[in-house]
Design an enzyme around this catalytic site. Sequence first.
Site, mmCIF file in Angstrom:
data_model
loop_
_atom_site.group_PDB
_atom_site.id
_atom_site.type_symbol
_atom_site.label_atom_id
_atom_site.label_comp_id
_atom_site.label_asym_id
_atom_site.label_seq_id
_atom_site.Cartn_x
_atom_site.Cartn_y
_atom_site.Cartn_z
ATOM 1 N N CYS A 113 -17.569 -11.405 10.686
ATOM 2 C CA CYS A 113 -17.179 -12.581 9.903
ATOM 3 C C CYS A 113 -17.851 -13.855 10.389
ATOM 4 O O CYS A 113 -17.696 -14.914 9.782
ATOM 5 C CB CYS A 113 -15.666 -12.741 9.904
ATOM 6 N N HIS A 253 -13.547 -20.081 8.888
ATOM 7 C CA HIS A 253 -13.520 -18.747 8.304
ATOM 8 C C HIS A 253 -12.132 -18.485 7.721
ATOM 9 O O HIS A 253 -11.131 -18.969 8.243
ATOM 10 C CB HIS A 253 -13.864 -17.694 9.364
ATOM 11 N N ASN A 283 -10.390 -12.900 2.295
ATOM 12 C CA ASN A 283 -11.458 -12.944 3.298
ATOM 13 C C ASN A 283 -12.698 -12.267 2.720
ATOM 14 O O ASN A 283 -12.745 -11.041 2.607
ATOM 15 C CB ASN A 283 -10.983 -12.227 4.565
HETATM 16 O O1 UT7 Z 1 -11.994 -11.579 9.565
HETATM 17 C C1 UT7 Z 1 -12.082 -10.634 10.571
HETATM 18 C C2 UT7 Z 1 -11.079 -10.917 11.606
HETATM 19 N N1 UT7 Z 1 -9.771 -10.456 11.168
HETATM 20 C C3 UT7 Z 1 -8.703 -11.213 11.353
HETATM 21 O O2 UT7 Z 1 -8.803 -12.331 11.787
HETATM 22 C C4 UT7 Z 1 -7.330 -10.591 11.048
HETATM 23 C C5 UT7 Z 1 -6.348 -10.931 12.130
HETATM 24 N N2 UT7 Z 1 -5.045 -10.283 11.926
HETATM 25 C C6 UT7 Z 1 -4.182 -10.650 10.979
HETATM 26 O O3 UT7 Z 1 -4.467 -11.494 10.157
HETATM 27 C C7 UT7 Z 1 -2.803 -10.034 10.996
HETATM 28 O O4 UT7 Z 1 -2.599 -9.354 12.214
HETATM 29 C C8 UT7 Z 1 -2.557 -9.038 9.815
HETATM 30 C C9 UT7 Z 1 -2.497 -9.823 8.507
HETATM 31 C C10 UT7 Z 1 -3.621 -7.994 9.744
HETATM 32 C C11 UT7 Z 1 -1.196 -8.345 10.001
HETATM 33 O O5 UT7 Z 1 -0.161 -9.301 10.111
HETATM 34 P P1 UT7 Z 1 0.859 -9.237 11.343
HETATM 35 O O6 UT7 Z 1 1.779 -10.356 11.146
HETATM 36 O O7 UT7 Z 1 0.085 -9.205 12.614
HETATM 37 O O8 UT7 Z 1 1.625 -7.905 11.067
HETATM 38 P P2 UT7 Z 1 1.764 -6.614 12.015
HETATM 39 O O9 UT7 Z 1 0.531 -5.824 11.987
HETATM 40 O O10 UT7 Z 1 2.344 -7.028 13.332
HETATM 41 O O11 UT7 Z 1 2.891 -5.825 11.246
HETATM 42 C C12 UT7 Z 1 4.248 -6.308 11.154
HETATM 43 C C13 UT7 Z 1 5.010 -5.425 10.206
HETATM 44 C C14 UT7 Z 1 4.855 -3.920 10.505
HETATM 45 O O12 UT7 Z 1 6.080 -3.290 10.214
HETATM 46 P P3 UT7 Z 1 7.111 -2.893 11.374
HETATM 47 O O13 UT7 Z 1 6.322 -1.967 12.266
HETATM 48 O O14 UT7 Z 1 7.460 -4.186 12.051
HETATM 49 O O15 UT7 Z 1 8.207 -2.244 10.636
HETATM 50 C C15 UT7 Z 1 3.835 -3.482 9.514
HETATM 51 O O16 UT7 Z 1 3.941 -2.124 9.181
HETATM 52 O O17 UT7 Z 1 4.545 -5.617 8.876
HETATM 53 C C16 UT7 Z 1 4.185 -4.341 8.318
HETATM 54 N N3 UT7 Z 1 3.092 -4.530 7.387
HETATM 55 C C17 UT7 Z 1 3.281 -4.811 6.100
HETATM 56 N N4 UT7 Z 1 4.389 -4.961 5.355
HETATM 57 C C18 UT7 Z 1 4.231 -5.247 4.053
HETATM 58 C C19 UT7 Z 1 1.764 -4.521 7.656
HETATM 59 N N5 UT7 Z 1 1.068 -4.766 6.532
HETATM 60 C C20 UT7 Z 1 1.993 -4.958 5.551
HETATM 61 C C21 UT7 Z 1 1.889 -5.263 4.175
HETATM 62 N N6 UT7 Z 1 3.047 -5.398 3.471
HETATM 63 N N7 UT7 Z 1 0.716 -5.432 3.546
#
Ligand code: UT7
Length: 328
Positions: A113, A253, A283
Amino acid sequence: MNAAITGIGGFVPEYILTNKELSTMVDTSDEWIMTRIGIKERRILKGEGLGTSDMGTEAVKQLLKKTNTKPEEIDLLICTTVTPDMQFPATANIICDKVGIKDAFSFDMNAGCSGFLFGMSTAAKFIQSGQYKKVVLVGADKMSAIVDYTDRSVSPIFGDGAGAVMFEPTNENVGILDEMLHVDGAGRKHLHQKAGGSVKPASHKTVDAREHFIYQEGQQVFKAAVKGMADISVDMMKKHNLSSEDITWLIPHQANMRIISATAKRMNLPPEKVMINIERFGNTTDATLPLLLWEWEKQLKKGDKLIFATFGAGFTWGAIYLKWAYEN
Ligand code: UT7
């Protein structure tokens, strides 16, 4: 001699994938995506046989038209992408062919990115050498080609698009004034595509295991991104003795609204000074920075002080300090 941006072209595909439609494909909701990422919809390139070069070509054609430039005037075209049309030849070469650029050389760059940011630095060097007068930098990605639409942790994030800018020499105090670029290859374990390269060539097994899609450990990347983008932006401000009042725009970004807000907060910048299109495009990887410029072009004034900041797969991160060179 400085290297200045002297024009912008952009392209986003027509098809809009809304959170509502995505919710019918994976177990997610508009509320979760808006709260955790800040994306409402993203554009998807539909159509058999269409790839990254087709979007890049549209952006470059628009750029040439707007800047009244003939294809034969271009010296060099660089394409930054993580979704090349094919492993080889370079997508940059394919764009040149489709646009009718015949007297230039061209190549691809991949810095996740941060690709467009690293590309800005590279394009500027060719101008500053004095050897080349018109360098086109294209940032283009068909992220939908590598997104697993059964994976709810990745599918809401990405969209497709392309942007292109022209770099030209100037003796005025505008253009790229400074850059800070970094990589940490150890970060690759948190964000990569497992198969399709020389380590794990495509096979029935890799396809069955869904290894040709983006693999991301979201939280690890999130933590590194917040620190990487905020620290580097503040470092750039300190180095040039810039206060938040001095900066006209932050051009960050667009991976997650929370990362953008954290960076702006550390820089003490109000939201009005931050270019944001994540809600409508998601993104778009290499296309994010040029698409922001494309949409904000009319508001930019000569002498405006811009800070570009990125973080991406690699890990790669960096900031560029640029003074805008023209008004529309
Ligand atoms: O551009 C390249 C670089 N990339 C980035 O900068 C991305 C950086 N990361 C992020 O933006 C975030 O970490 C994500 C958007 C990918 C994920 O958000 P998060 O707040 O870190 O969520 P998480 O992975 O900690 O997941 C929290 C919960 C989980 O459920 P449990 O285990 O707490 O029950 C996930 O299964 O949210 C759940 N979850 C979702 N729920 C509904 C993950 N994705 C989804 C979804 N809808 N789409």
